[in-house]
Design an enzyme around this catalytic site. Structure first.
Site, short mmCIF file in Angstrom:
data_model
loop_
_atom_site.label_atom_id
_atom_site.label_comp_id
_atom_site.label_asym_id
_atom_site.label_seq_id
_atom_site.Cartn_x
_atom_site.Cartn_y
_atom_site.Cartn_z
CG ASP A 207 85.50 19.44 51.91
OD1 ASP A 207 86.07 20.38 51.33
OD2 ASP A 207 86.00 18.84 52.87
CG HIS A 208 85.28 25.00 48.86
ND1 HIS A 208 85.28 25.22 50.20
CD2 HIS A 208 86.35 25.67 48.37
CE1 HIS A 208 86.30 26.00 50.51
NE2 HIS A 208 86.97 26.30 49.42
CG HIS A 270 88.44 22.47 53.58
ND1 HIS A 270 87.26 22.13 52.97
CD2 HIS A 270 88.29 23.75 53.99
CE1 HIS A 270 86.43 23.18 53.00
NE2 HIS A 270 87.04 24.17 53.62
C1 BG6 Z 1 86.24 27.72 54.02
C2 BG6 Z 1 86.56 28.18 55.41
O1 BG6 Z 1 85.62 26.46 54.05
O2 BG6 Z 1 87.44 27.61 53.25
C3 BG6 Z 1 87.34 29.50 55.39
O3 BG6 Z 1 85.37 28.34 56.13
C4 BG6 Z 1 88.54 29.39 54.49
O4 BG6 Z 1 87.74 29.88 56.69
C5 BG6 Z 1 88.14 28.84 53.12
O5 BG6 Z 1 89.12 30.69 54.37
C6 BG6 Z 1 89.36 28.58 52.26
O6 BG6 Z 1 88.95 28.22 50.99
P1 BG6 Z 1 89.88 28.44 49.72
O7 BG6 Z 1 89.14 27.81 48.60
O8 BG6 Z 1 90.07 29.92 49.59
O9 BG6 Z 1 91.17 27.76 50.05
#
Ligand code: BG6
Length: 520
Positions: A207-208, A270
């Site tokens: 989960d980045h 997230h």
């Molecule tokens: C991803 C989603 O996990 O996270 C995307 O699939 C979203 O829809 C993105 O735009 C947002 O990531 P960040 O790091 O740009 O906030």
């Protein structure tokens, strides 16, 4: 001495502090020609290399169906780094040749057993010639529909050491991208399929958001400061709000997003992970299992919203045409490849309750949306009102509550809203903010989440990855809402213009109890 503010300019290649060196390894990226590899994985690996963090004996094999030679693949990757990480490129261009030499391309279909046998031969050869010591890190950056096939092929080709043999002659680990399933049943099935081939300790579900510095800082902020912990409970906190707002729309991703929707895409992973970090009990240690025990425990303490409960505690929305940054933008249904009658949610707001001693009675609001007026991810902890007996504001007879804002992005930092006396004769209260920002306090670039997460997976630290029970607890909360939506017609859609904070019903859900969304 406290750290003083430094005026040093951030650079793209600041070194991440690590105590242990990354071990030699064969990294194999499945889906090597895809968007994720180009935008995130290769820039992250290149950045780690440019910081001198990758060991000499580390090879990266791109596995995909398309036809490439090693050279043409490297050229494509170079163009991607230049396009998606221009600052990194500017600073680290000189390191590219060394990095590119690590990379090879392996062409195969995912269902072709021979392709995996050849992969095994190739990796075994690298162990001999490149000193990769039998260590394997696989990265599933493919569409989720192929996960099971790839995993089974890895197992059949003898590319996974499991059971008690797991770490003999090197480790084997696999990073699995989100979405991890599309509901509770599919997430359970995927867990079961993965575990036919890998042990749980070998599986790194990404989960980045957990790789973002500021998300990790939620943990440090809570547990490194005595000031907050005594107040961090239902006695003093009135409500908690998690906002994940994006200005982007569905862009070119309708093929995925129109089936997923915002609740699955952003909340299941997230937003719930951030909520868990805010609400969890202190873990016994910083080990992956202790941290994840506490996160799983608090996720399980959230009362699922089911059936007609969804009418009061869930709002779904979809954007219509509107304006953003002074420009006209189309409605969701007019985006490329979106069906004209789509009822997919591009916005969702939830009110959740955590049934435990710490949080009983405190509403946790989540809102996530695309095409919001600004890009902001933050958590607001809104404290209860002070007794309104002594002091009034200059314009009103009530003073504002204290609010702690943890700003995940952009302008990463933490601020506290306090009441202060403005200069003058009158003793009244004015709200002021006390701010900490990463940029000024640390004077360092904030590293991309993928750098941290890939490094942790190479080091065998799973603390920032989600465990099977956490993912299932998350889906246990999301699935009843999806079922309710499937059984009940959507509201009139679209129900908010692009460039606004979502449908009126989302405001009403909060204002009905005398509260408001905390918009700065
Ligand atoms: C991803 C989603 O996990 O996270 C995307 O699939 C979203 O829809 C993105 O735009 C947002 O990531 P960040 O790091 O740009 O906030």
């Amino acid at each position: 001495m406290p750290d003083t503010i430094t005026s040093e300019q951030p650079t793209a290649v600041d070194t991440l502090l690590i105590e242990r060196p990354i071990p030699p390894c064969n990294i194999v990226i499945f889906g090597a020609t895809g968007d994720l590899t180009h935008r995130k994985l290769i820039p992250a690996l290149f950045s780690l290399d440019a910081q001198g963090l990758l060991p000499d004996h580390l090879k990266i094999t791109g596995f995909a169906r398309r036809e490439f030679s090693d050279h043409s693949f490297r050229d494509e990757l170079k163009a991607s780094v230049q396009e998606y990480a221009p600052d990194l490129w500017k600073e680290a261009e000189a390191s590219w040749i060394k990095f590119a030499k690590r990379v090879v391309f392996h062409r195969s279909d995912f269902d072709n057993a021979q392709g995996f046998t050849w992969l095994k031969e190739r990796l075994d050869r690298f162990d001999q010639t490149e000193g990769t010591l039998g260590n394997r890190l696989y990265y599933l950056a493919t569409p989720p529909s192929t996960y099971t096939t790839v995993v089974q092929q890895l197992g059949k080709a003898g590319l996974v050491r499991g059971g008690t043999d797991k770490d003999s002659d090197g480790f084997t680990r696999i990073i699995v991208e989100k979405p991890f399933g599309s509901d509770l049943a599919s997430a359970r099935a995927l867990n079961a399929e993965l575990k036919q081939v890998f042990d749980e300790e070998q599986i790194y579900r990404i989960d980045h958001y957990l790789g973002k510095e500021t998300v990790q800082n939620i943990f440090v902020f809570r547990f490194a400061n005595l000031l907050f912990e005594p107040l961090w409970n239902c006695k003093y906190v009135d409500n908690v709000q998690v906002t994940v707002a994006e200005t982007v729309g569905v862009e070119q991703r309708a093929g995925y997003f129109d089936h997923a929707g915002e609740l699955r895409d952003m909340v299941q992973s997230h937003a719930l992970q951030m909520l868990a970090l805010i609400a969890m009990e202190p873990p016994n240690t910083l080990s992956a299992s202790d941290i994840r025990d506490e996160k799983a425990k608090v996720l399980r303490a959230i009362t699922p919203v089911v059936g007609s409960g969804c009418n009061d505690c869930v709002v779904r929305g979809q954007y219509g045409a509107g304006q953003l940054g002074g420009k006209d933008v189309p409605s969701y249904r007019d985006e490329p490849n979106v069906p004209a009658d789509s009822v997919t949610d591009s916005f969702v707001a939830l009110k959740l309750e955590i049934k435990n001693w710490r949080w009983a009675g405190v509403p946790f609001y989540i809102r996530a949306g695309k095409r919001m007026p600004e890009r902001v991810t933050e958590v607001n902890i809104i404290f209860k009102d002070i007794p309104q007996v002594l002091l009034a504001t200059e314009t009103d007879d009530t003073a504002e509550p204290n609010v702690i804002t943890i700003r995940v992005q952009p302008n990463e930092g933490i601020s506290m809203r306090l009441g202060a006396k403005p200069p003058g004769q009158k003793t009244v209260v004015r709200a002021v903010d006390m701010n900490f920002t990463y940029g000024t306090s640390f004077g360092q670039r904030i590293h991309d989440a993928y750098e941290r997460l890939i490094m942790d997976a190479l080091l065998g630290d799973a603390a920032l990855f989600t465990r099977d029970d956490e993912v299932e607890a998350e889906w246990g909360l999301i699935t009843p809402i999806l079922e309710h939506w499937a059984a009940n017609p959507a509201p009139e859609l679209p129900n908010y213009p692009a460039g606004t904070w979502g449908p009126d019903a989302a405001d009403k859900m909060v204002t009905d109890s005398g509260r408001k969304w905390w918009n700065r």
